[in-house]
Write a protein that holds these residues in place. Structure first.
Motif, PDB file in Angstrom:
ATOM      1  N   ALA A  47       0.833  -1.211   0.000  1.00 32.43           N
ATOM      2  CA  ALA A  47       0.000   0.000   0.000  1.00 32.43           C
ATOM      3  C   ALA A  47       0.861   1.252   0.000  1.00 32.43           C
ATOM      4  CB  ALA A  47      -0.931  -0.020   1.214  1.00 32.43           C
ATOM      5  N   ILE A  48       1.935   1.249   0.839  1.00 28.20           N
ATOM      6  CA  ILE A  48       2.823   2.427   0.874  1.00 28.20           C
ATOM      7  C   ILE A  48       3.521   2.595  -0.475  1.00 28.20           C
ATOM      8  CG2 ILE A  48       4.886   3.375   1.968  1.00 28.20           C
ATOM      9  CD1 ILE A  48       4.022   2.030   4.560  1.00 28.20           C
ATOM     10  N   ASP A  49       3.967   1.475  -1.082  1.00 27.55           N
ATOM     11  CA  ASP A  49       4.626   1.561  -2.396  1.00 27.55           C
ATOM     12  C   ASP A  49       3.687   2.140  -3.440  1.00 27.55           C
ATOM     13  OD1 ASP A  49       7.010   0.589  -1.487  1.00 27.55           O
ATOM     14  OD2 ASP A  49       6.598  -1.495  -2.024  1.00 27.55           O
ATOM     15  N   ASP A  50       2.406   1.717  -3.425  1.00 26.45           N
ATOM     16  CA  ASP A  50       1.443   2.258  -4.391  1.00 26.45           C
ATOM     17  C   ASP A  50       1.238   3.747  -4.180  1.00 26.45           C
ATOM     18  OD1 ASP A  50       1.229  -0.264  -5.387  1.00 26.45           O
ATOM     19  OD2 ASP A  50      -0.654  -0.743  -4.334  1.00 26.45           O
ATOM     20  N   GLU A  51       1.087   4.144  -2.895  1.00 23.80           N
ATOM     21  CA  GLU A  51       0.878   5.573  -2.604  1.00 23.80           C
ATOM     22  C   GLU A  51       2.100   6.385  -2.992  1.00 23.80           C
ATOM     23  OE1 GLU A  51      -0.608   8.343   1.166  1.00 23.80           O
ATOM     24  OE2 GLU A  51      -0.262   6.198   1.435  1.00 23.80           O
ATOM     25  N   LEU A  52       3.305   5.847  -2.716  1.00 18.72           N
ATOM     26  CA  LEU A  52       4.540   6.553  -3.068  1.00 18.72           C
ATOM     27  C   LEU A  52       4.689   6.677  -4.585  1.00 18.72           C
ATOM     28  CD1 LEU A  52       7.147   7.796  -1.995  1.00 18.72           C
ATOM     29  CD2 LEU A  52       8.183   5.526  -2.029  1.00 18.72           C
ATOM     30  N   ALA A  53       4.343   5.608  -5.337  1.00 14.58           N
ATOM     31  CA  ALA A  53       4.426   5.667  -6.800  1.00 14.58           C
ATOM     32  C   ALA A  53       3.462   6.703  -7.361  1.00 14.58           C
ATOM     33  CB  ALA A  53       4.131   4.291  -7.383  1.00 14.58           C
ATOM     34  N   ALA A  54       2.225   6.773  -6.780  1.00 15.87           N
ATOM     35  CA  ALA A  54       1.253   7.764  -7.244  1.00 15.87           C
ATOM     36  C   ALA A  54       1.752   9.175  -6.988  1.00 15.87           C
ATOM     37  CB  ALA A  54      -0.092   7.534  -6.550  1.00 15.87           C
ATOM     38  N   ALA A  55       2.351   9.417  -5.780  1.00 16.55           N
ATOM     39  CA  ALA A  55       2.858  10.756  -5.470  1.00 16.55           C
ATOM     40  C   ALA A  55       3.999  11.134  -6.400  1.00 16.55           C
ATOM     41  CB  ALA A  55       3.317  10.800  -4.007  1.00 16.55           C
ATOM     42  N   LEU A 567       4.054  18.076  -2.609  1.00 15.83           N
ATOM     43  CA  LEU A 567       4.269  16.690  -3.025  1.00 15.83           C
ATOM     44  C   LEU A 567       5.651  16.193  -2.626  1.00 15.83           C
ATOM     45  CD1 LEU A 567       2.595  16.671  -6.551  1.00 15.83           C
ATOM     46  CD2 LEU A 567       1.886  15.344  -4.573  1.00 15.83           C
ATOM     47  N   ASP A 568       6.680  17.046  -2.720  1.00 13.18           N
ATOM     48  CA  ASP A 568       8.022  16.635  -2.294  1.00 13.18           C
ATOM     49  C   ASP A 568       8.037  16.279  -0.813  1.00 13.18           C
ATOM     50  OD1 ASP A 568       9.112  16.895  -4.790  1.00 13.18           O
ATOM     51  OD2 ASP A 568       9.753  18.964  -4.502  1.00 13.18           O
ATOM     52  N   GLU A 569       7.343  17.094   0.010  1.00 15.33           N
ATOM     53  CA  GLU A 569       7.279  16.795   1.444  1.00 15.33           C
ATOM     54  C   GLU A 569       6.538  15.479   1.694  1.00 15.33           C
ATOM     55  OE1 GLU A 569       5.401  20.176   3.119  1.00 15.33           O
ATOM     56  OE2 GLU A 569       7.114  21.528   2.838  1.00 15.33           O
ATOM     57  N   ARG A 570       5.437  15.257   0.930  1.00 15.26           N
ATOM     58  CA  ARG A 570       4.672  14.019   1.119  1.00 15.26           C
ATOM     59  C   ARG A 570       5.492  12.803   0.718  1.00 15.26           C
ATOM     60  NH1 ARG A 570      -0.676  12.277  -2.321  1.00 15.26           N
ATOM     61  NH2 ARG A 570      -1.137  10.337  -1.191  1.00 15.26           N
TER      62      ARG A 570
END
Length: 730
Positions: A47-55, A567-570
């Motif tokens: 889930a974190i990998d998916d969210e990180l890829a989207a960001a 987005l960079d901070e996220r």
């Protein structure tokens, strides 16, 4: 048993607490990984990998949009600068003025070109008048010359006609003589041909008669072969055994033999040795010979006099093998019956007869095809044609007064000599006739040539006469209508007029100069293109400027810089979360694998005492072997021999018996050492063990009997006579 083992190795990691701990560690690992060790599709790390890829995708798109905005600002500044340059220099107005000047130059050039064309047309008309005067004078001079030539040609034609007429009369006389000579030569040739044709027909009759006799003999031989082939095919049709049927019989026989062999191997051998005066009988009362080994293939009952009865039921699938043997015999009988044979040997004899008939049939067929390759009907047709030819030639020879179709009286040497003489006479007559034909043809060609020349000479003479008269009349008429002196004066006047008009054309050509209407037209079109291009360029710059200003206003209000920073901070926060979650996932996997390794090591220690006590016994019967036990039920799971694992239920019956016995002995020793002594009772536990292994098992039982009480119950006293243990009969 558990208490005895724990007394030796201590408490084992297990029980409910141990299993709960392993299950909890597995559940924690399963949140992050699959059973194969790959990342779980629904785990926190995924889930974190998916969210990180989207960001990361979002920030990449926004940075691309920001770069696009900067490019648009640069293009807007460039378009404004270019548009201002066009407006400051008044480029469109200057191009319009150049176009108007070019159009005025084009009109002036067109006017000068029209004046030049008028002068050129006048000169062409004057040249045409002069050419007419020149042509009229030439025609008058040519007409006078042609009249003189026609008069001379008439005189020559009259002289030629007289000579050719004399030659034509001489050629006609030569044709008459050659025709008479040809008639005589043809009569001699006709007589020679008749004599030769009569002789040729008689020779053809003899040749066709021999050919007919040869075809008659061939047809008779072919018909005889046809009858023999039909008889062989009829005999072959009654033989149903072919290669396929014989293969089926062989297959059924092999199956029957295999079943017999397997049954003989699996069925036990029973030998009865009754006491003197006693007898053994089968269940139906038939006596059984003493000392004779009987193969028992099914459940059998034997009556033992003075004892009772004994029932023997073979194991190892002997009953199934007997049923298979019956099925194999039935299948073989069915195949033989279908082929009409009583036995396999008879079937092979029939098949050998079939092969002999097929070979003979193949040989006769080849001979038949060699005799009549196109078929017997075609041979009959050829015979009928030969007979018809003989009859036809016989009639022809008979009509001509020959000897008919009697070929026996034909003298080949005499006929050959006569034929050569007739052929020589015929060739001589043909050569004479051909020579006469050639002489006649040559005379006719010569006569026809001279006749044609005479006709042509007559025609030429008439034509020359008419031509001379016509040209003389035309020359007199032309001179009377317009004298030649008048034609000379008209030509001089036409020359003067041409010179004057040529001077005016040269003046207009100098006025026209090099700058003609085409050049002016090209300049005008170039000015039009320039004006259109400049106007379109300015309009395009204005449209692009307006569009870019609107796009910049829209993109400038979307806050791309602030969005990129957020987005960079996220992304940084997500990367920290992922590193922490990855550490947790690896820790859970490490915990689970560590507990499994500890459990596996504990199991090895738990079963160690049993394997240690089994090893000496197992070494006696199966060297380099080890047993595999269930850690909770202590049930035998398999046997490892020379590094190869084998499931217990896949072992042979004898091997299963031996491994089970030594395992029970080892368990009894563990119980004894743990303070729980037990007796080992074996009830016919080694019935499937061969003699060599049975002797080794005796050593095992003797070794175990040193520490344990072992009781063997058996009805096979002979198997345990050499054990040396006390026996008690019940």
């Amino acid at each position: 048993m558990t208490a005895s083992l724990e007394g030796e190795v201590g408490t084992i990691l297990g029980g409910e607490r141990g299993r709960s701990l392993i299950f909890a560690a597995k559940a924690l690992s399963d949140r992050h990984f699959t059973a194969t060790g790959r990342q779980a599709a629904n785990g926190p790390l995924k889930a974190i990998d998916d969210e990180l890829a989207a960001a990361r995708q979002d920030v990449t798109e926004k940075r691309a949009a920001q770069a696009d905005l900067e490019q648009k600002l640069k293009r807007l500044e460039d378009r404004r600068r270019s548009l201002k340059g066009y407006e400051d220099e008044r480029t469109i107005e200057k191009a319009a003025e150049d176009l108007r000047a070019a159009e005025a130059d084009r009109r002036r050039a067109e006017e000068r070109e029209r004046e030049w064309q008028a002068a050129e047309s006048a000169l062409k008309q004057a040249d045409a008048v002069r050419a007419g005067a020149v042509e009229a004078l030439k025609r008058r001079d040519a007409l006078s010359g042609e009249a003189a030539k026609a008069k001379a040609a008439l005189q020559q034609a009259a002289a030629d006609h007289g000579e050719i007429d004399a030659e034509a009369r001489a050629a006609a006389e030569a044709v008459t003589a050659a025709d008479a000579n040809q008639q005589a030569a043809r009569a001699r040739l006709k007589a020679a041909e008749d004599r030769h044709e009569s002789h040729r027909r008689r020779s053809d009759l003899v040749r066709e008669t021999k050919a007919r006799d040869s075809q008659l003999a061939t047809l008779a031989a072919a018909e005889e072969l046809t009858d023999r082939i039909a008889d062989l095919r009829e005999a072959l049709a009654h033989i149903v055994i072919d290669q396929k049927a014989l293969a089926g019989i062989d297959k059924a026989e092999r199956r029957r033999r295999d079943c017999e062999v397997r049954l003989q191997v699996a069925a036990p051998a029973v030998t009865f040795e009754p006491a003197e005066g006693r007898a053994v009988r089968t269940s139906d009362g038939a006596p059984v010979a003493a000392g004779q080994a009987l193969r028992v293939v099914s459940k059998s009952r034997y009556l033992l006099e003075g004892f009772g009865a004994v029932v023997i039921e073979p194991g190892g699938g002997a009953a199934n093998l007997e049923a298979e043997l019956r099925e194999a015999n039935a299948a073989l009988d069915a195949v033989l019956k279908g082929c009409g044979a009583a036995s396999e040997a008879e079937a092979r004899q029939v098949f050998a007869e079939r092969q002999r008939i097929e070979a003979e049939l193949k040989l006769l067929t080849a001979r038949f095809e060699a005799l009549v390759p196109e078929g017997i009907e075609a041979a009959r047709a050829r015979l009928r044609a030969a007979e018809a030819a003989v009859a036809r030639l016989g009639e022809t020879v008979a009509q001509a007064g020959g000897a008919g179709d009697d070929a026996s009286s034909f003298d080949k040497d005499g006929e050959d000599a006569a034929d050569k003489g007739l052929v020589a006479a015929l060739e001589e007559a043909r050569r004479a006739s051909a020579a006469a034909d050639r002489s006649l043809d040559a005379a006719r060609r010569d006569s026809e040539g001279t006749a044609l020349r005479r006709v042509k000479a007559e025609s030429d003479l008439g034509h020359a006469r008419r031509q001379a008269e016509r040209l003389a009349a035309e020359a007199e008429a032309a001179e009377a209508a317009r004298p030649r002196a008048a034609l000379v004066e008209e030509l001089a006047a036409a020359d003067a007029d041409c010179e004057a008009k040529r001077g005016r054309l040269a003046l207009k050509a100098r006025e026209l100069g090099e700058d003609g209407s085409k050049t002016a037209e090209l300049r005008c079109k170039a000015a039009e293109r320039t004006l259109r291009q400049i106007t379109a360029t300015v309009q395009q710059l204005r449209d692009e400027t307006i569009g870019l200003e609107a796009e910049v206003r829209i993109a400038g209000g979307s806050g791309l810089g602030e969005a990129i920073q957020l987005l960079d901070e996220r992304i940084a926060d997500l990367e920290r979360r992922r590193a922490r979650t990855a550490r947790e996932a690896e820790a859970s996997r490490l915990l689970y694998t560590t507990l499994l390794d500890a459990q596996r090591a504990a199991r090895e220690r738990w079963l160690g005492p049993i394997k240690t006590r089994v090893a000496p016994f197992l070494k006696l019967i199966h060297p380099e072997s080890d047993i595999d036990l269930d850690e909770e039920t202590l049930e035998l799971k398999g046997l490892t021999r020379a590094g190869v694992a084998e499931r217990f239920d896949r072992l042979s019956a004898g091997a299963r018996e031996q491994v089970a016995v030594v395992t029970r002995l080892a368990l009894a020793q563990v119980l004894k050492h743990g303070g729980h002594p037990a007796t080992v009772i074996l009830d016919d536990a080694l019935v499937n063990t061969d003699e060599i292994r049975l002797e080794r098992m005796h050593h095992v039982l003797r070794e175990a009997a040193r520490d344990l009480q072992v009781i063997v119950l058996t009805c096979r006293e002979r198997d345990f006579r050499g054990l040396g243990a006390p026996m008690f009969r019940v």
